[in-house]
Design an enzyme around this catalytic site. Structure first.
Site, PDB file in Angstrom:
ATOM      1  N   ARG A  35      40.056  59.026  36.469  1.00 56.67           N
ATOM      2  CA  ARG A  35      41.408  59.129  35.900  1.00 56.67           C
ATOM      3  C   ARG A  35      41.348  59.577  34.451  1.00 56.67           C
ATOM      4  O   ARG A  35      42.275  60.218  33.958  1.00 56.67           O
ATOM      5  CB  ARG A  35      42.154  57.800  36.039  1.00 56.67           C
ATOM      6  CG  ARG A  35      41.508  56.609  35.390  1.00 56.67           C
ATOM      7  CD  ARG A  35      42.389  55.382  35.569  1.00 56.67           C
ATOM      8  NE  ARG A  35      41.657  54.142  35.326  1.00 56.67           N
ATOM      9  CZ  ARG A  35      42.188  52.951  35.476  1.00 56.67           C
ATOM     10  NH1 ARG A  35      43.438  52.838  35.861  1.00 56.67           N
ATOM     11  NH2 ARG A  35      41.481  51.863  35.245  1.00 56.67           N
ATOM     12  N   ASP A  60      43.893  60.373  39.067  1.00 58.53           N
ATOM     13  CA  ASP A  60      44.363  58.991  38.908  1.00 58.53           C
ATOM     14  C   ASP A  60      45.091  58.649  40.193  1.00 58.53           C
ATOM     15  O   ASP A  60      46.173  59.194  40.466  1.00 58.53           O
ATOM     16  CB  ASP A  60      45.305  58.895  37.696  1.00 58.53           C
ATOM     17  CG  ASP A  60      45.818  57.471  37.469  1.00 58.53           C
ATOM     18  OD1 ASP A  60      45.708  56.630  38.387  1.00 58.53           O
ATOM     19  OD2 ASP A  60      46.348  57.208  36.382  1.00 58.53           O
ATOM     20  N   ILE A  61      44.537  57.745  40.985  1.00 49.60           N
ATOM     21  CA  ILE A  61      45.121  57.492  42.312  1.00 49.60           C
ATOM     22  C   ILE A  61      46.474  56.776  42.221  1.00 49.60           C
ATOM     23  O   ILE A  61      47.182  56.696  43.210  1.00 49.60           O
ATOM     24  CB  ILE A  61      44.145  56.729  43.252  1.00 49.60           C
ATOM     25  CG1 ILE A  61      43.830  55.324  42.723  1.00 49.60           C
ATOM     26  CG2 ILE A  61      42.888  57.545  43.490  1.00 49.60           C
ATOM     27  CD1 ILE A  61      43.148  54.423  43.766  1.00 49.60           C
ATOM     28  N   ASN A  87      36.809  54.825  46.444  1.00 46.61           N
ATOM     29  CA  ASN A  87      36.039  53.800  45.725  1.00 46.61           C
ATOM     30  C   ASN A  87      36.844  53.131  44.599  1.00 46.61           C
ATOM     31  O   ASN A  87      36.641  51.958  44.301  1.00 46.61           O
ATOM     32  CB  ASN A  87      34.779  54.459  45.144  1.00 46.61           C
ATOM     33  CG  ASN A  87      34.081  53.599  44.120  1.00 46.61           C
ATOM     34  OD1 ASN A  87      33.370  52.658  44.458  1.00 46.61           O
ATOM     35  ND2 ASN A  87      34.314  53.887  42.835  1.00 46.61           N
ATOM     36  N   TYR A 188      42.824  40.119  44.599  1.00 51.46           N
ATOM     37  CA  TYR A 188      41.794  41.111  44.915  1.00 51.46           C
ATOM     38  C   TYR A 188      41.420  41.016  46.396  1.00 51.46           C
ATOM     39  O   TYR A 188      41.348  42.017  47.108  1.00 51.46           O
ATOM     40  CB  TYR A 188      40.568  40.871  44.027  1.00 51.46           C
ATOM     41  CG  TYR A 188      39.408  41.792  44.330  1.00 51.46           C
ATOM     42  CD1 TYR A 188      39.398  43.100  43.859  1.00 51.46           C
ATOM     43  CD2 TYR A 188      38.313  41.351  45.089  1.00 51.46           C
ATOM     44  CE1 TYR A 188      38.333  43.945  44.134  1.00 51.46           C
ATOM     45  CE2 TYR A 188      37.244  42.188  45.358  1.00 51.46           C
ATOM     46  CZ  TYR A 188      37.251  43.481  44.881  1.00 51.46           C
ATOM     47  OH  TYR A 188      36.190  44.316  45.167  1.00 51.46           O
ATOM     48  N   LYS A 192      41.829  43.815  49.565  1.00 44.09           N
ATOM     49  CA  LYS A 192      40.734  44.318  50.400  1.00 44.09           C
ATOM     50  C   LYS A 192      40.955  43.960  51.884  1.00 44.09           C
ATOM     51  O   LYS A 192      40.522  44.697  52.766  1.00 44.09           O
ATOM     52  CB  LYS A 192      39.391  43.791  49.890  1.00 44.09           C
ATOM     53  CG  LYS A 192      39.039  44.285  48.475  1.00 44.09           C
ATOM     54  CD  LYS A 192      38.926  45.800  48.373  1.00 44.09           C
ATOM     55  CE  LYS A 192      38.342  46.238  47.033  1.00 44.09           C
ATOM     56  NZ  LYS A 192      38.185  47.705  46.908  1.00 44.09           N
TER      57      LYS A 192
HETATM   58  N1  LIG Z   1      30.896  45.238  41.841  1.00 39.82           N
HETATM   59  C1  LIG Z   1      30.912  44.493  42.939  1.00 39.82           C
HETATM   60  O1  LIG Z   1      30.195  43.468  43.031  1.00 39.82           O
HETATM   61  C2  LIG Z   1      31.782  44.873  44.107  1.00 39.82           C
HETATM   62  C3  LIG Z   1      31.741  44.048  45.264  1.00 39.82           C
HETATM   63  C4  LIG Z   1      32.511  44.393  46.367  1.00 39.82           C
HETATM   64  C5  LIG Z   1      33.295  45.546  46.319  1.00 39.82           C
HETATM   65  N2  LIG Z   1      33.330  46.321  45.180  1.00 39.82           N
HETATM   66  C6  LIG Z   1      34.161  47.523  45.201  1.00 39.82           C
HETATM   67  O2  LIG Z   1      33.387  48.646  44.817  1.00 39.82           O
HETATM   68  C7  LIG Z   1      34.224  49.643  44.215  1.00 39.82           C
HETATM   69  C8  LIG Z   1      33.661  50.054  42.877  1.00 39.82           C
HETATM   70  O3  LIG Z   1      33.623  48.900  42.044  1.00 39.82           O
HETATM   71  P1  LIG Z   1      32.723  48.801  40.720  1.00 39.82           P
HETATM   72  O4  LIG Z   1      32.069  47.488  40.774  1.00 39.82           O
HETATM   73  O5  LIG Z   1      31.914  50.036  40.557  1.00 39.82           O
HETATM   74  O6  LIG Z   1      33.896  48.717  39.617  1.00 39.82           O
HETATM   75  P2  LIG Z   1      34.019  49.352  38.160  1.00 39.82           P
HETATM   76  O7  LIG Z   1      32.693  49.482  37.512  1.00 39.82           O
HETATM   77  O8  LIG Z   1      35.090  48.549  37.502  1.00 39.82           O
HETATM   78  O9  LIG Z   1      34.573  50.829  38.469  1.00 39.82           O
HETATM   79  C9  LIG Z   1      35.832  51.014  39.025  1.00 39.82           C
HETATM   80  C10 LIG Z   1      36.177  52.481  38.956  1.00 39.82           C
HETATM   81  O10 LIG Z   1      37.488  52.653  39.506  1.00 39.82           O
HETATM   82  C11 LIG Z   1      38.235  53.425  38.595  1.00 39.82           C
HETATM   83  N3  LIG Z   1      39.677  53.253  38.735  1.00 39.82           N
HETATM   84  C12 LIG Z   1      40.437  52.147  38.618  1.00 39.82           C
HETATM   85  N4  LIG Z   1      41.731  52.449  38.785  1.00 39.82           N
HETATM   86  C13 LIG Z   1      41.786  53.785  39.021  1.00 39.82           C
HETATM   87  C14 LIG Z   1      42.833  54.690  39.263  1.00 39.82           C
HETATM   88  N5  LIG Z   1      44.110  54.310  39.264  1.00 39.82           N
HETATM   89  N6  LIG Z   1      42.530  55.987  39.504  1.00 39.82           N
HETATM   90  C15 LIG Z   1      41.260  56.406  39.503  1.00 39.82           C
HETATM   91  N7  LIG Z   1      40.212  55.598  39.221  1.00 39.82           N
HETATM   92  C16 LIG Z   1      40.486  54.305  38.987  1.00 39.82           C
HETATM   93  C17 LIG Z   1      37.730  52.997  37.220  1.00 39.82           C
HETATM   94  O11 LIG Z   1      38.124  53.929  36.222  1.00 39.82           O
HETATM   95  P3  LIG Z   1      38.185  53.521  34.638  1.00 39.82           P
HETATM   96  O12 LIG Z   1      36.779  53.566  34.129  1.00 39.82           O
HETATM   97  O13 LIG Z   1      39.068  54.580  34.066  1.00 39.82           O
HETATM   98  O14 LIG Z   1      38.782  52.146  34.568  1.00 39.82           O
HETATM   99  C18 LIG Z   1      36.229  53.001  37.503  1.00 39.82           C
HETATM  100  O15 LIG Z   1      35.735  54.312  37.480  1.00 39.82           O
HETATM  101  C19 LIG Z   1      35.608  49.006  44.127  1.00 39.82           C
HETATM  102  O16 LIG Z   1      36.380  49.413  45.241  1.00 39.82           O
HETATM  103  C20 LIG Z   1      35.312  47.517  44.212  1.00 39.82           C
HETATM  104  O17 LIG Z   1      36.422  46.784  44.671  1.00 39.82           O
HETATM  105  C21 LIG Z   1      32.591  46.001  44.077  1.00 39.82           C
END
Ligand SMILES: NC(=O)c1ccc[n+]([C@@H]2O[C@H](COP(=O)([O-])OP(=O)(O)OC[C@H]3O[C@@H](n4cnc5c(N)ncnc54)[C@H](OP(=O)(O)O)[C@@H]3O)[C@@H](O)[C@H]2O)c1
Length: 278
Positions: A35, A60-61, A87, A188, A192
């Site tokens: 985004r 930006d979704i 993602n 959250y 999901k």
């Molecule tokens: N980390 C874990 O332990 C974990 C566990 C289970 C599932 N997940 C899932 O894995 C996925 C990735 O998580 P992560 O841990 O990598 O999180 P993260 O480091 O917080 O990254 C999230 C990403 O999503 C982007 N984002 C948020 N809102 C957005 C929007 N409106 N449009 C476009 N991009 C947007 C953020 O952009 P900005 O940088 O601009 O904010 C960032 O690039 C998510 O679906 C999360 O729910 C993570």
């Protein structure tokens, strides 16, 4: 014809790791989307410094203009799409002082509604044999929904997207009224639950589509050290990317499980009410 892959929210964390892995093995163009254009281009440069080539587009979704601009761009430049990895997501920290009602509204809006809007715009572009991966979570196993009547609605065989959207709207409304606790205490987790339920519906619709062999699955990456988890997860982002990438690369004419939740490259029974973290 060269294939085209798109990963959302890929400027950092697991999304970035998914793009990195795809850049090494996907037979086509891989789009890192973000985004924030500056953060996205920085991530692209980081991959370039590792000898990896990817393309970039702002996305930006939560912004319909951004979604439509991106869909138009993909249609004009590539005439179609072969892989979509949903993602992008948000999660409030436990310590966040924002009222639960606000957290519920914003989390459902980003993780469920915005993802659905992107699917609406990009699914018409999917070509036969396309793959879709919805990055979900075992934080959204069905058993986090405590009320049996409400819970059972998520697994109705013929559940529609409209009905599913109403269920999540109802959760947001109950949260606004401070009456969500008997249903679910996690915004959250509920987002999901919605995404995994959506995955089942989407596969049912692809199975009826004249474009053959389009497969969608949901993936839990595990507990990963990213900004979202305040870097407390025990897996690296590269490890967290493994199951989403595995599902992204399911071979043509796949006859295995589909429309389901996976973790560690295996199907997880999302409806198992006795499920707990081991
Ligand atoms: N980390 C874990 O332990 C974990 C566990 C289970 C599932 N997940 C899932 O894995 C996925 C990735 O998580 P992560 O841990 O990598 O999180 P993260 O480091 O917080 O990254 C999230 C990403 O999503 C982007 N984002 C948020 N809102 C957005 C929007 N409106 N449009 C476009 N991009 C947007 C953020 O952009 P900005 O940088 O601009 O904010 C960032 O690039 C998510 O679906 C999360 O729910 C993570």
């Amino acid at each position: 014809m060269s294939k085209v892959a798109v990963v959302t929210g890929a400027n950092k964390g697991i999304g970035f790791a998914i793009v990195k892995s795809l850049a090494k093995q996907y037979p086509g163009t891989v789009y890192l989307t973000a985004r924030n254009e500056e953060l996205g281009l920085k991530a692209v440069r980081e991959l370039e410094s590792q000898g990896l080539k990817v393309s970039f587009h702002q996305l930006d979704i939560e912004n319909l203009e951004s979604i439509n601009r991106f869909a138009k761009y993909i249609k004009e430049k590539h005439q179609g799409l072969d892989l979509l990895v949903n993602n992008a997501a948000i999660a409030y920290k436990v310590s966040d002082p924002a009222p639960f009602s606000e957290q519920a509204k914003n989390t459902i809006r980003t993780n469920f509604t915005a993802t659905l809007h992107l699917c609406d715009a990009l699914f018409p572009l999917l070509r036969p044999h396309a793959r879709v991966v919805n990055v979900s979570s075992r934080g959204g196993m069905l058993n986090i929904v405590k009320d049996a009547e409400f819970r059972n609605k998520f697994i109705k065989e013929d559940l529609t997207v409209k009905e599913l959207t109403s269920l999540l709207d109802e959760f947001v409304e109950l949260s606004r009224l401070g009456k969500n606790e008997h249903i679910c205490k996690s915004a959250y987790g509920m987002s999901k639950v919605g995404l995994t339920a959506l995955t089942r519906i989407q596969q049912r619709e692809f199975d009826r589509d004249e474009r053959k062999d389009i497969i969608v699955n949901a993936a839990c990456p595990g507990f990963v050290a990213t900004d979202m988890s305040s870097h407390r997860g025990q897996l690296t982002p590269d490890q967290g990317a493994e199951t989403p990438v595995y599902l992204s690369l399911l071979p043509e004419k796949w006859t295995g499980p589909k429309g389901l939740l996976w973790a560690e490259k295996n199907v997880v029974d999302w409806t198992d009410l006795s499920w707990t973290w081991k």
